[in-house]
Design a protein around this motif. Structure first.
Motif, PDB file in Angstrom:
ATOM      1  N   TRP A  17       0.924  -1.384  -0.305  1.00 23.12           N
ATOM      2  CA  TRP A  17       0.140   0.198   0.168  1.00 23.12           C
ATOM      3  C   TRP A  17       1.042   1.176   0.098  1.00 23.12           C
ATOM      4  CZ3 TRP A  17      -3.159   1.501   4.255  1.00 23.12           C
ATOM      5  CH2 TRP A  17      -4.237   3.065   4.635  1.00 23.12           C
ATOM      6  N   LEU A  18       2.038   1.253   0.759  1.00 18.75           N
ATOM      7  CA  LEU A  18       2.713   2.675   1.084  1.00 18.75           C
ATOM      8  C   LEU A  18       3.598   2.984  -0.412  1.00 18.75           C
ATOM      9  CD1 LEU A  18       3.455   2.418   5.021  1.00 18.75           C
ATOM     10  CD2 LEU A  18       3.412   4.476   3.121  1.00 18.75           C
ATOM     11  N   VAL A  19       4.421   1.305  -1.105  1.00 21.82           N
ATOM     12  CA  VAL A  19       5.056   1.878  -2.861  1.00 21.82           C
ATOM     13  C   VAL A  19       3.781   2.056  -3.169  1.00 21.82           C
ATOM     14  CG1 VAL A  19       5.900   0.400  -4.290  1.00 21.82           C
ATOM     15  CG2 VAL A  19       6.627   0.315  -2.118  1.00 21.82           C
ATOM     16  N   ALA A  20       2.955   1.969  -3.023  1.00 24.32           N
ATOM     17  CA  ALA A  20       1.847   2.313  -3.730  1.00 24.32           C
ATOM     18  C   ALA A  20       1.302   3.662  -4.007  1.00 24.32           C
ATOM     19  CB  ALA A  20       0.730   1.801  -4.284  1.00 24.32           C
ATOM     20  N   LEU A  21       1.118   4.060  -2.902  1.00 27.19           N
ATOM     21  CA  LEU A  21       0.600   5.299  -2.246  1.00 27.19           C
ATOM     22  C   LEU A  21       2.092   6.519  -2.951  1.00 27.19           C
ATOM     23  CD1 LEU A  21      -0.837   5.563   0.820  1.00 27.19           C
ATOM     24  CD2 LEU A  21      -1.794   6.414  -1.085  1.00 27.19           C
ATOM     25  N   GLY A  22       3.772   5.888  -2.940  1.00 30.88           N
ATOM     26  CA  GLY A  22       4.588   6.407  -2.641  1.00 30.88           C
ATOM     27  C   GLY A  22       4.661   6.690  -4.573  1.00 30.88           C
ATOM     28  N   ALA A  23       4.462   5.580  -5.112  1.00 30.88           N
ATOM     29  CA  ALA A  23       5.048   5.678  -6.153  1.00 30.88           C
ATOM     30  C   ALA A  23       3.554   6.727  -7.312  1.00 30.88           C
ATOM     31  CB  ALA A  23       4.438   4.143  -7.207  1.00 30.88           C
ATOM     32  N   SER A  24       2.218   6.436  -6.676  1.00 28.54           N
ATOM     33  CA  SER A  24       1.604   7.380  -7.563  1.00 28.54           C
ATOM     34  C   SER A  24       1.712   8.935  -7.480  1.00 28.54           C
ATOM     35  CB  SER A  24      -0.408   7.384  -7.079  1.00 28.54           C
ATOM     36  OG  SER A  24      -0.087   7.241  -5.682  1.00 28.54           O
ATOM     37  N   SER A  88      14.165  -1.897  11.196  1.00 26.93           N
ATOM     38  CA  SER A  88      14.195  -0.509  11.775  1.00 26.93           C
ATOM     39  C   SER A  88      14.758  -0.203   9.167  1.00 26.93           C
ATOM     40  CB  SER A  88      14.913  -0.299  12.033  1.00 26.93           C
ATOM     41  OG  SER A  88      15.396  -0.612  13.263  1.00 26.93           O
ATOM     42  N   ALA A  89      15.476  -0.674   8.450  1.00 31.84           N
ATOM     43  CA  ALA A  89      14.745  -1.062   7.308  1.00 31.84           C
ATOM     44  C   ALA A  89      13.879  -0.951   6.750  1.00 31.84           C
ATOM     45  CB  ALA A  89      16.104  -1.939   6.944  1.00 31.84           C
ATOM     46  N   VAL A  90      13.196  -1.535   6.763  1.00 37.06           N
ATOM     47  CA  VAL A  90      11.631  -1.645   6.425  1.00 37.06           C
ATOM     48  C   VAL A  90      10.929  -0.233   6.576  1.00 37.06           C
ATOM     49  CG1 VAL A  90       9.249  -2.759   6.333  1.00 37.06           C
ATOM     50  CG2 VAL A  90      11.140  -3.739   6.038  1.00 37.06           C
ATOM     51  N   LEU A  91      10.992  -0.257   7.629  1.00 33.04           N
ATOM     52  CA  LEU A  91      10.199   1.321   8.426  1.00 33.04           C
ATOM     53  C   LEU A  91      10.844   1.780   7.940  1.00 33.04           C
ATOM     54  CD1 LEU A  91      10.042   0.732  11.573  1.00 33.04           C
ATOM     55  CD2 LEU A  91       7.727   1.177  10.343  1.00 33.04           C
ATOM     56  N   LEU A  92      12.108   2.767   7.432  1.00 31.27           N
ATOM     57  CA  LEU A  92      12.805   3.611   6.470  1.00 31.27           C
ATOM     58  C   LEU A  92      12.842   3.462   5.642  1.00 31.27           C
ATOM     59  CD1 LEU A  92      16.106   3.758   8.096  1.00 31.27           C
ATOM     60  CD2 LEU A  92      14.686   5.369   8.635  1.00 31.27           C
ATOM     61  N   LEU A  93      12.770   2.746   4.618  1.00 29.23           N
ATOM     62  CA  LEU A  93      11.927   2.563   3.099  1.00 29.23           C
ATOM     63  C   LEU A  93      10.750   3.545   2.624  1.00 29.23           C
ATOM     64  CD1 LEU A  93      13.967  -0.992   1.907  1.00 29.23           C
ATOM     65  CD2 LEU A  93      14.309   1.242   0.906  1.00 29.23           C
ATOM     66  N   CYS A  94       9.356   2.466   4.196  1.00 27.87           N
ATOM     67  CA  CYS A  94       8.570   3.050   3.648  1.00 27.87           C
ATOM     68  C   CYS A  94       7.819   4.460   4.110  1.00 27.87           C
ATOM     69  CB  CYS A  94       7.696   2.388   4.462  1.00 27.87           C
ATOM     70  SG  CYS A  94       7.508  -0.218   3.719  1.00 27.87           S
ATOM     71  N   ALA A  95       8.718   4.778   4.725  1.00 31.57           N
ATOM     72  CA  ALA A  95       8.795   6.694   5.437  1.00 31.57           C
ATOM     73  C   ALA A  95       9.464   6.924   4.551  1.00 31.57           C
ATOM     74  CB  ALA A  95       9.145   6.826   6.897  1.00 31.57           C
ATOM     75  N   LEU A 100       6.919  11.069  -0.378  1.00 33.16           N
ATOM     76  CA  LEU A 100       6.401  11.418  -1.412  1.00 33.16           C
ATOM     77  C   LEU A 100       5.081  10.555  -1.693  1.00 33.16           C
ATOM     78  CD1 LEU A 100       8.602   8.690  -3.394  1.00 33.16           C
ATOM     79  CD2 LEU A 100       8.782  11.183  -3.298  1.00 33.16           C
ATOM     80  N   ALA A 101       4.415  10.282  -0.508  1.00 36.96           N
ATOM     81  CA  ALA A 101       2.943  10.599  -0.840  1.00 36.96           C
ATOM     82  C   ALA A 101       2.241  11.802  -0.332  1.00 36.96           C
ATOM     83  CB  ALA A 101       2.268   9.297  -0.460  1.00 36.96           C
ATOM     84  N   ALA A 102       2.725  11.871   0.493  1.00 32.87           N
ATOM     85  CA  ALA A 102       2.653  13.206   1.504  1.00 32.87           C
ATOM     86  C   ALA A 102       1.233  13.289   2.301  1.00 32.87           C
ATOM     87  CB  ALA A 102       3.238  14.786   0.548  1.00 32.87           C
ATOM     88  N   SER A 103       0.631  12.775   2.518  1.00 34.15           N
ATOM     89  CA  SER A 103      -1.028  12.741   2.777  1.00 34.15           C
ATOM     90  C   SER A 103      -0.972  12.130   3.910  1.00 34.15           C
ATOM     91  CB  SER A 103      -1.408  11.608   1.579  1.00 34.15           C
ATOM     92  OG  SER A 103      -1.220  10.281   2.002  1.00 34.15           O
ATOM     93  N   GLY A 104      -2.407  12.122   5.297  1.00 33.94           N
ATOM     94  CA  GLY A 104      -2.455  11.121   5.736  1.00 33.94           C
ATOM     95  C   GLY A 104      -2.902   9.875   5.992  1.00 33.94           C
ATOM     96  N   THR A 105      -3.188   9.628   4.135  1.00 29.76           N
ATOM     97  CA  THR A 105      -3.509   8.014   4.316  1.00 29.76           C
ATOM     98  C   THR A 105      -1.638   7.494   4.236  1.00 29.76           C
ATOM     99  OG1 THR A 105      -5.371   8.487   2.991  1.00 29.76           O
ATOM    100  CG2 THR A 105      -4.603   6.502   2.529  1.00 29.76           C
ATOM    101  N   GLY A 106      -1.122   7.730   4.104  1.00 30.58           N
ATOM    102  CA  GLY A 106       0.781   7.651   3.718  1.00 30.58           C
ATOM    103  C   GLY A 106       0.875   7.701   5.317  1.00 30.58           C
TER     104      GLY A 106
END
Length: 150
Positions: A17-24, A88-95, A100-106
């Protein structure tokens, strides 16, 4: 074991979900500070993940919180400071994706991922303590996810 599997599925669902939000959010290309912060978070996450993989021998690593049969307790590399450097690495990458998404959903998706990984870490730590006599001492000298904080 069922809870561990549910947490793994939740983790990968939230990561997707986060990768999709960031990519969009990459169209149109984000500028300046947001892009720079996302890049720094992604680089830090990738570097930490690579270091954790380098420190952990093949066959010792498991995405499920249950320790592998015959697994060894790793205390070198980033494991000197963190009990769960891959989380921690997953959290950093998903952060980075959330920035990028810059949204409340992200932000919500990232906070849910944090909760899932903390729950996963707590279960894993309980099981590791049952398998490794020195795990309690290791926990006293290392942070769970963030040195000197948590």
């Amino acid at each position: 074991m069922a809870l561990g599997t549910a947490l793994v599925l939740a983790q990968f669902g939230l990561m997707t979900w986060l990768v999709a939000l960031g990519a969009s959010a990459l169209m149109p290309w984000p500028g300046g500070l947001r892009l720079g912060l996302a890049a720094l978070l992604a680089l830090a996450g990738a570097a930490l993940g690579a270091a954790a993989l380098r420190a952990n021998r093949p066959g010792n690593f498991n995405i499920h919180p249950a320790p592998r049969e015959g697994g060894q307790l790793v205390e070198h590399g980033p494991y000197r400071w963190l009990r769960h450097p891959m989380y921690s690495a997953v959290l950093l990458l998903c952060a980075a994706a959330a920035v990028l998404a810059a949204s409340g959903t992200g932000l919500l998706a990232w906070l849910l991922l944090l909760a899932v990984l903390v729950a996963k870490a707590l279960i894993e730590e309980r099981w590791l303590a049952e398998r490794h006599a020195g795990y309690a001492a290791y926990c006293r000298r290392t942070a769970r996810l963030l040195p000197r904080v948590f």
